[in-house]
Motif scaffolding. Structure first.
Motif, mmCIF file in Angstrom:
data_model
loop_
_atom_site.group_PDB
_atom_site.id
_atom_site.type_symbol
_atom_site.label_atom_id
_atom_site.label_comp_id
_atom_site.label_asym_id
_atom_site.label_seq_id
_atom_site.Cartn_x
_atom_site.Cartn_y
_atom_site.Cartn_z
ATOM 1 N N VAL A 52 48.298 -42.951 18.281
ATOM 2 C CA VAL A 52 49.505 -42.452 19.398
ATOM 3 C C VAL A 52 49.421 -43.395 20.621
ATOM 4 O O VAL A 52 48.470 -43.688 21.244
ATOM 5 C CB VAL A 52 48.749 -40.982 19.872
ATOM 6 N N VAL A 53 50.627 -43.634 20.877
ATOM 7 C CA VAL A 53 51.008 -44.526 21.759
ATOM 8 C C VAL A 53 51.464 -43.520 23.027
ATOM 9 O O VAL A 53 52.308 -42.422 22.718
ATOM 10 C CB VAL A 53 52.122 -45.441 21.834
ATOM 11 N N GLU A 54 50.785 -43.399 24.273
ATOM 12 C CA GLU A 54 50.997 -42.581 25.226
ATOM 13 C C GLU A 54 50.738 -43.105 26.680
ATOM 14 O O GLU A 54 49.731 -44.093 26.828
ATOM 15 C CB GLU A 54 50.107 -41.193 24.874
ATOM 16 N N HIS A 55 51.279 -42.690 27.677
ATOM 17 C CA HIS A 55 51.212 -43.252 29.027
ATOM 18 C C HIS A 55 50.331 -41.883 29.648
ATOM 19 O O HIS A 55 49.197 -42.111 30.503
ATOM 20 C CB HIS A 55 52.398 -43.344 29.910
ATOM 21 N N GLY A 98 54.064 -43.543 8.334
ATOM 22 C CA GLY A 98 55.093 -42.878 9.135
ATOM 23 C C GLY A 98 55.144 -43.349 10.324
ATOM 24 O O GLY A 98 54.408 -43.080 11.294
ATOM 25 N N LEU A 99 56.359 -43.903 10.802
ATOM 26 C CA LEU A 99 56.456 -44.343 12.398
ATOM 27 C C LEU A 99 57.580 -43.498 12.927
ATOM 28 O O LEU A 99 58.601 -43.310 12.618
ATOM 29 C CB LEU A 99 57.029 -45.513 12.110
ATOM 30 N N LEU A 100 57.126 -42.925 14.244
ATOM 31 C CA LEU A 100 58.047 -42.093 15.378
ATOM 32 C C LEU A 100 58.401 -43.145 16.104
ATOM 33 O O LEU A 100 57.491 -43.597 16.940
ATOM 34 C CB LEU A 100 57.181 -40.958 15.814
ATOM 35 N N LEU A 101 59.535 -43.424 16.447
ATOM 36 C CA LEU A 101 60.184 -44.388 17.317
ATOM 37 C C LEU A 101 60.210 -43.893 18.664
ATOM 38 O O LEU A 101 60.231 -42.651 18.926
ATOM 39 C CB LEU A 101 61.574 -44.929 16.830
ATOM 40 N N LEU A 135 52.658 -42.970 16.151
ATOM 41 C CA LEU A 135 53.530 -42.143 17.021
ATOM 42 C C LEU A 135 53.916 -42.770 18.486
ATOM 43 O O LEU A 135 52.852 -42.894 18.964
ATOM 44 C CB LEU A 135 52.888 -40.593 17.145
ATOM 45 N N ASP A 136 54.992 -43.129 18.728
ATOM 46 C CA ASP A 136 55.167 -43.831 20.143
ATOM 47 C C ASP A 136 55.802 -42.799 21.061
ATOM 48 O O ASP A 136 56.947 -42.135 20.892
ATOM 49 C CB ASP A 136 56.449 -44.899 20.001
ATOM 50 N N GLU A 137 54.739 -42.327 21.940
ATOM 51 C CA GLU A 137 55.352 -41.326 22.892
ATOM 52 C C GLU A 137 55.648 -40.050 22.374
ATOM 53 O O GLU A 137 57.017 -39.745 22.852
ATOM 54 C CB GLU A 137 56.007 -41.838 24.067
ATOM 55 N N PRO A 138 55.137 -39.392 21.397
ATOM 56 C CA PRO A 138 55.708 -37.989 20.856
ATOM 57 C C PRO A 138 55.795 -37.164 21.467
ATOM 58 O O PRO A 138 56.729 -36.196 21.126
ATOM 59 C CB PRO A 138 54.571 -37.984 19.655
ATOM 60 N N ALA A 198 62.514 -36.002 14.895
ATOM 61 C CA ALA A 198 61.997 -36.975 14.072
ATOM 62 C C ALA A 198 60.613 -36.707 13.916
ATOM 63 O O ALA A 198 60.005 -37.641 12.700
ATOM 64 C CB ALA A 198 62.107 -38.153 15.490
ATOM 65 N N LEU A 199 59.812 -36.249 14.458
ATOM 66 C CA LEU A 199 58.067 -35.964 14.085
ATOM 67 C C LEU A 199 58.269 -35.203 12.567
ATOM 68 O O LEU A 199 57.549 -35.627 11.952
ATOM 69 C CB LEU A 199 57.447 -35.244 15.136
ATOM 70 N N CYS A 200 59.349 -34.305 12.739
ATOM 71 C CA CYS A 200 59.212 -33.545 11.380
ATOM 72 C C CYS A 200 59.457 -34.565 9.983
ATOM 73 O O CYS A 200 58.941 -34.320 9.113
ATOM 74 C CB CYS A 200 60.501 -32.740 11.538
#
Length: 439
Positions: free
Chosen positions: A153-156, A41-44, A121-124, A107-109
């Motif tokens: 999880v991608v995050e800054h 499951g990909l969150l853009l 998850l890209d910066e959720p 989108a996360l839902c």
């Protein structure tokens, strides 16, 4: 796993590869392979790209429907996902009447409702206020714990995630530069990675860059804009007809010159709508924007662009040119103003991308390009919607430095933000809640 690194380091590309959707969406020649099984499951990064239906419920149901899940189970999953992220909207709420932060949770839902084996998850939480971001993290961690799913999880902003991950991987320039556990990350890699632009927990925000006044000083006297009793209704069409959502309810708010004003509040409070009204892009149902001889929303595009620089929340929606250099120069050329393209690009860390396609940039790079394109011609009014999303420490300092320098040179600046460090830099703060000013 927490995947981090400077803006443009390849984080989102890795997620797309893991999801099996890299294909031709990224320029270059692919090599190597991705090995795995199960459902991802990909969150853009841009949640608006994931919206496929007119209403909240139908949008969340889309994935399970396509996976052939029985109808009763689909709607059980829909309601469970909506409750998990605390979206707070009914299933028949129109998706066109949602803020960026609400779309991010929607989108996360959709991802959670699939029940995937891997959550990518890209910066959720990048567009969320602190309370909403905390609710999303809890929902994500609970879903991973309950199902045993892999979580990437991608995050800054790393701090809030470190207690929830087993591994921290850092990229820079498309290469792996660190692969460790959270304790090792803080103990052994913090100083080096902070120098690379990573938001290491415990360090203060960097000082905004000193941007030359010649790049930002308004060419004309700034407009003195003030919203007076502004009411805005957002209309959206669904299968059941047209619905109306009141976004602003009698707003009074000023945009002082020679200052930066932060527009804050929870997701869906009306911040972006207020910025759009002040930019002349949305006509109020009642009330007005004072400070001009005739309503801003009746100005021609050319006249509006000369005076107001608007950076949208979805930056790619404003791109018109084929290269970064052309995009930076376009508005200035149409307005008959000079622009130092290479110098502007250098300040905003885009100098190495002048020949690149704007649509091939990373999310953070696109946001800085939108900033450059909207502000390079030195308008007197700056309205920036979440400009620091997707930025590392260095690029954050560049974006905030531009806004601060423009205000110091006399411009009127408004910044929609959930970033506490940006709010701390502002000269004035306007806080919204459910379409009204509360502070």
């Amino acid at each position: 796993m927490l995947l981090t690194g400077p803006s443009g380091s390849g984080k989102s590309t890795v997620l797309r590869a893991l999801a099996g959707v890299l294909t031709d969406s990224v320029p270059g020649e692919p090599a190597g392979e991705v090995v795995g099984d199960g459902v991802a499951g990909l969150l853009l990064q841009n949640p608006g790209d994931s919206v496929v239906a007119a209403t909240v419920g139908r949008d969340v149901a889309f994935g399970p429907e396509n996976a052939g899940v029985p109808r009763p189970e689909i709607w059980r999953r829909v309601h469970a996902a909506l409750g998990a992220v605390d979206l707070g909207l009914p299933t028949d709420h129109p998706t066109r009447a949602m803020s960026g932060g609400q779309l991010q949770r929607l989108a996360l839902c959709g991802v959670l409702a699939l029940g995937p084996d891997a959550l990518l998850l890209d910066e959720p939480t990048s567009m969320l206020d602190a309370a909403s971001a905390d609710a999303v993290r809890r929902a994500v961690v609970a879903a991973a714990d309950a199902t045993g799913a892999t979580l990437v999880v991608v995050e800054h902003r790393l701090g809030p995630w470190l207690d929830h991950v087993d591994r921290v991987v850092v990229l820079d320039g498309g290469r792996l530069v660190a692969d460790t556990d959270p304790a090792g990350f803080v103990e052994h890699h913090a100083a080096d990675l902070a120098d690379r632009g990573v938001w290491v927990p415990g360090l203060p925000a960097p000082a905004p860059f000193e941007v030359p006044e010649a790049l930002v000083a308004p060419d004309e006297a700034p407009l003195r804009l003030r919203a007076e009793g502004v009411v805005v209704d957002l209309r959206a069409r669904t299968l059941r007809g047209t619905t109306t959502t009141r976004a602003l309810r009698g707003i009074d708010a000023a945009l002082p010159v020679a200052a930066t004003t932060a527009l804050t509040g929870v997701s869906g409070a009306g911040k972006s709508t207020l910025a759009a009204v002040l930019a002349g892009l949305v006509a109020p149902r009642s009330g007005r924007v004072a400070g001009t001889d005739r309503p801003l929303h009746r100005w021609s595009s050319a006249s509006l662009a000369r005076h107001v620089g608007w950076v949208p929340q979805a930056p790619e929606h404003g791109f018109l040119a084929r290269t970064v250099a052309e995009e930076i120069a376009l508005t200035a050329r149409r307005c008959g103003r000079r622009v130092e393209v290479e110098e502007v690009a250098s300040v905003l860390r885009l100098g190495h991308l002048l020949g690149a396609d704007p649509f091939r940039l990373s999310g953070g790079e696109q946001r800085r390009l939108a900033t450059a394109a909207a502000l390079a011609h030195r308008p007197g009014v700056l309205l920036l919607d979440e400009p620091t999303v997707g930025q590392d420490r260095g690029t954050w300092a560049a974006v905030t430095g531009w806004a601060r320098a423009a205000a110091a040179a006399g411009a009127a600046g408004g910044v929609v933000t959930h970033d506490a460090d940006v709010v701390a830099l502002a000269d004035h703060v306007v806080t919204l809640e459910r379409g009204v000013v509360v502070a």
